[in-house]
Design a protein around this motif. Structure first.
Motif, short mmCIF file in Angstrom:
data_model
loop_
_atom_site.label_atom_id
_atom_site.label_comp_id
_atom_site.label_asym_id
_atom_site.label_seq_id
_atom_site.Cartn_x
_atom_site.Cartn_y
_atom_site.Cartn_z
N ASN A 116 0.81 -1.23 0.00
CA ASN A 116 0.00 0.00 0.00
C ASN A 116 0.83 1.26 0.00
OD1 ASN A 116 -3.09 0.25 0.46
ND2 ASN A 116 -2.49 -1.72 1.33
N GLN B 112 1.99 -1.91 -9.59
CA GLN B 112 2.41 -0.56 -9.21
C GLN B 112 3.49 -0.63 -8.13
OE1 GLN B 112 2.15 2.55 -9.98
NE2 GLN B 112 3.12 3.29 -8.11
N GLN C 112 7.24 0.59 -8.92
CA GLN C 112 7.71 1.73 -8.13
C GLN C 112 9.05 1.45 -7.46
OE1 GLN C 112 6.66 3.64 -3.81
NE2 GLN C 112 4.99 2.80 -4.98
N ASN D 42 11.87 1.15 -9.98
CA ASN D 42 12.32 2.44 -10.50
C ASN D 42 13.18 3.16 -9.47
OD1 ASN D 42 11.41 3.56 -13.22
ND2 ASN D 42 9.60 2.46 -12.54
N ARG D 43 12.79 3.04 -8.23
CA ARG D 43 13.53 3.68 -7.16
C ARG D 43 14.89 3.02 -7.00
NH1 ARG D 43 10.96 6.89 -7.08
NH2 ARG D 43 9.14 6.78 -5.76
N PHE E 209 -0.94 -2.17 -17.80
CA PHE E 209 -1.11 -0.73 -17.59
C PHE E 209 -2.42 -0.31 -16.90
CE2 PHE E 209 -1.86 3.72 -18.79
CZ PHE E 209 -0.71 4.28 -18.27
N VAL F 52 -1.99 -0.34 -13.24
CA VAL F 52 -1.07 0.66 -12.71
C VAL F 52 -1.70 2.05 -12.72
CG1 VAL F 52 1.15 1.79 -13.10
CG2 VAL F 52 0.94 -0.66 -13.42
N PRO G 124 -6.34 4.87 -11.09
CA PRO G 124 -6.92 6.14 -10.62
C PRO G 124 -7.17 7.15 -11.74
CG PRO G 124 -5.17 5.44 -9.15
CD PRO G 124 -5.13 4.50 -10.32
N GLY H 171 9.93 10.40 -4.96
CA GLY H 171 8.55 10.43 -4.48
C GLY H 171 8.43 11.27 -3.22
N GLN I 23 5.88 7.50 -14.13
CA GLN I 23 6.01 6.70 -12.92
C GLN I 23 5.76 7.54 -11.67
OE1 GLN I 23 6.32 3.67 -11.82
NE2 GLN I 23 6.76 4.27 -9.71
N LEU J 84 1.92 8.48 -11.51
CA LEU J 84 1.09 7.30 -11.21
C LEU J 84 1.30 6.82 -9.79
CD1 LEU J 84 1.37 5.35 -14.57
CD2 LEU J 84 -0.59 6.61 -13.68
N GLN J 85 2.54 6.86 -9.36
CA GLN J 85 2.83 6.43 -7.99
C GLN J 85 2.09 7.29 -6.97
OE1 GLN J 85 6.48 7.02 -4.89
NE2 GLN J 85 7.00 6.76 -7.02
N LEU K 270 -0.45 9.16 -7.41
CA LEU K 270 -1.89 9.05 -7.58
C LEU K 270 -2.43 7.77 -6.96
CD1 LEU K 270 -2.93 11.50 -8.77
CD2 LEU K 270 -2.95 10.46 -11.02
N ASN K 271 -1.66 6.70 -7.07
CA ASN K 271 -2.07 5.46 -6.43
C ASN K 271 -2.05 5.60 -4.92
OD1 ASN K 271 -2.70 2.91 -8.02
ND2 ASN K 271 -1.03 3.79 -9.21
N ARG K 272 -1.04 6.29 -4.44
CA ARG K 272 -0.91 6.51 -3.00
C ARG K 272 -2.03 7.40 -2.48
NH1 ARG K 272 1.78 3.42 -2.59
NH2 ARG K 272 3.92 3.91 -2.96
N MET L 95 -5.86 14.31 -7.37
CA MET L 95 -6.33 14.68 -8.69
C MET L 95 -7.38 15.77 -8.66
SD MET L 95 -6.88 11.64 -11.44
CE MET L 95 -7.30 10.63 -10.06
N ILE M 3 2.72 4.77 -22.83
CA ILE M 3 3.30 5.08 -21.51
C ILE M 3 4.06 3.91 -20.88
CG2 ILE M 3 2.79 5.78 -19.14
CD1 ILE M 3 0.56 7.47 -20.11
N VAL N 187 7.27 3.48 -17.79
CA VAL N 187 7.03 3.12 -16.40
C VAL N 187 7.80 1.86 -16.02
CG1 VAL N 187 5.26 2.41 -14.77
CG2 VAL N 187 4.76 4.21 -16.40
#
Lengths: 201, 201
Positions: A18, A99, A103, A106-107, A157, A160, A163, B20, B99, B102-103, B105-107, B112, B156, B160
């Motif tokens: 989460n 996601q 994430q 990527n980090r 996608f 991911v 939202p 982030g 990325q 989206l990250q 926004l998911n969090r 938005m 996209i 990502v």
DNA sequence: AAATGGTTTAACTTTTTGGTTAAACTTTTT
DNA sequence: AAAAAGTTTAACCAAAAAGTTAAACCATTT
């Protein structure tokens, strides 16, 4: 009944997926598991080690598996159908995993080392199969790399980007997006096979 | 020469997009900007407010724009060609934005609200155009929602998922992936138009 | 039932981090 | 050039968070 270690892992799974590594709190994991925070360290030593455990299993779970049906006479259409259906069904079970994994990767791309093993995608085999199908006139020409990336993109996608997509394409309607996801697998297969079918005008 | 506020914004952009919200540190932003940490608060009050500024501009930047070419006789093929080329080119300029957005926004999907405005995708117009094209026999039947999601996904997703894709599809070869991205736009267009072309066997 | 080894907890320590403040410094106004 | 307004800094503060520890607790062995 779950033992303590399993309770911790379940709670860590929930919180890490989460919130991500940076957003997760050891206290929150302990609360979620209904145990004392010190136990987290008793069983897993550090936040980093606990996280690695969760990330590793998550990565293994959603790493796309391409070891299907690459025998002497592989049926590409059948393969695509099966792969899309299976992978999409998997993601519907765990919609937040992609996601999370993307994430963290990527980090810190270094997290991947040691997790892939020889499970690498057999690009040469796939290329061979596709070239053969093209030659036989069964499909139109595509580079194997683009084909595979297209396949994976179309499946993953929407999970991911839920939202934004839900808001901007479905007017924020939650049920409408669920409904969209239900028909998605079939739609991808149809779209994909259309794009591959040979002899266009 | 950049003034302090612009220096801060540039540094914040870099750090927030890389790490982030949760992973970013005010001290790191200050160091990156070459100024004292207190100045961050002098100019932007809180981490949250500074972040909102960066997130807002990021979201506006990569929010796909569909207000093109929807006049009385729109050319869907032309539209797809233009959209893919333009959007892909944009992402090549800012490959980490998707990325990041989206990250966050998911969090926190609530971020938005207020950022979309009436720039909503004109689904009804698009649906009308597609239905008309289908009726005219110019394209095969697709739901507008799936068409749009497919389009966005194909563009996209490679950005990502670069770390995994590069490793698993391109054997970790950085230059190979860059090369792949260069041909990607054309490949998407071709793939897409094939999938849409009517009268299949 | 005493001892032993493993488990769990409350309380504590240390480090990190976002945020504040008062003083110094700089620029603009009068 | 003095005053005022705006900018920048070092030092500080308080809260949060990861990690530690010693004591209590529990189950198993002897």
């Amino acid at each position: 009944m779950m033992n303590t270690e399993e309770q911790i892992l379940a709670a860590a799974r929930k919180v890490f997926i989460n919130k991500g590594f940076d957003g997760a709190r050891m206290q929150e994991i302990a609360d979620e598991a209904g145990i004392n925070k010190a136990l987290l360290h008793y069983y897993f030593r550090t936040k980093e080690k606990l996280f690695e455990r969760i990330f590793s299993e998550s990565f293994q779970l959603i790493k796309p598996v391409f070891n299907l049906a690459l025998g002497p006479e592989p049926d590409l259409h059948q393969f695509i159908r099966q792969f899309v259906n299976a992978y999409h069904a998997l993601l519907k079970q765990m919609p937040f995993l992609p996601q999370f994994v993307l994430q963290e990767l990527n980090r810190n791309p270094g997290r991947m080392i040691g997790l892939i093993g020889k499970q690498q995608i057999p690009m040469n085999d796939i290329k061979r199969v596709i070239d053969a199908e093209v030659k036989k006139g069964n499909i139109s020409a595509v580079s194997p790399e683009n084909l595979i990336v297209n396949l994976i993109s179309l499946i993953i996608f929407p999970f991911v980007a839920r939202p934004v997509l839900q808001e901007v394409v479905f007017g924020g309607d939650d049920a409408a997006f669920d409904n969209f996801l239900n028909g998605r697998s079939e739609s991808i297969i149809q779209f994909f096979l259309l794009a591959l079918s040979p002899e266009k005008s």
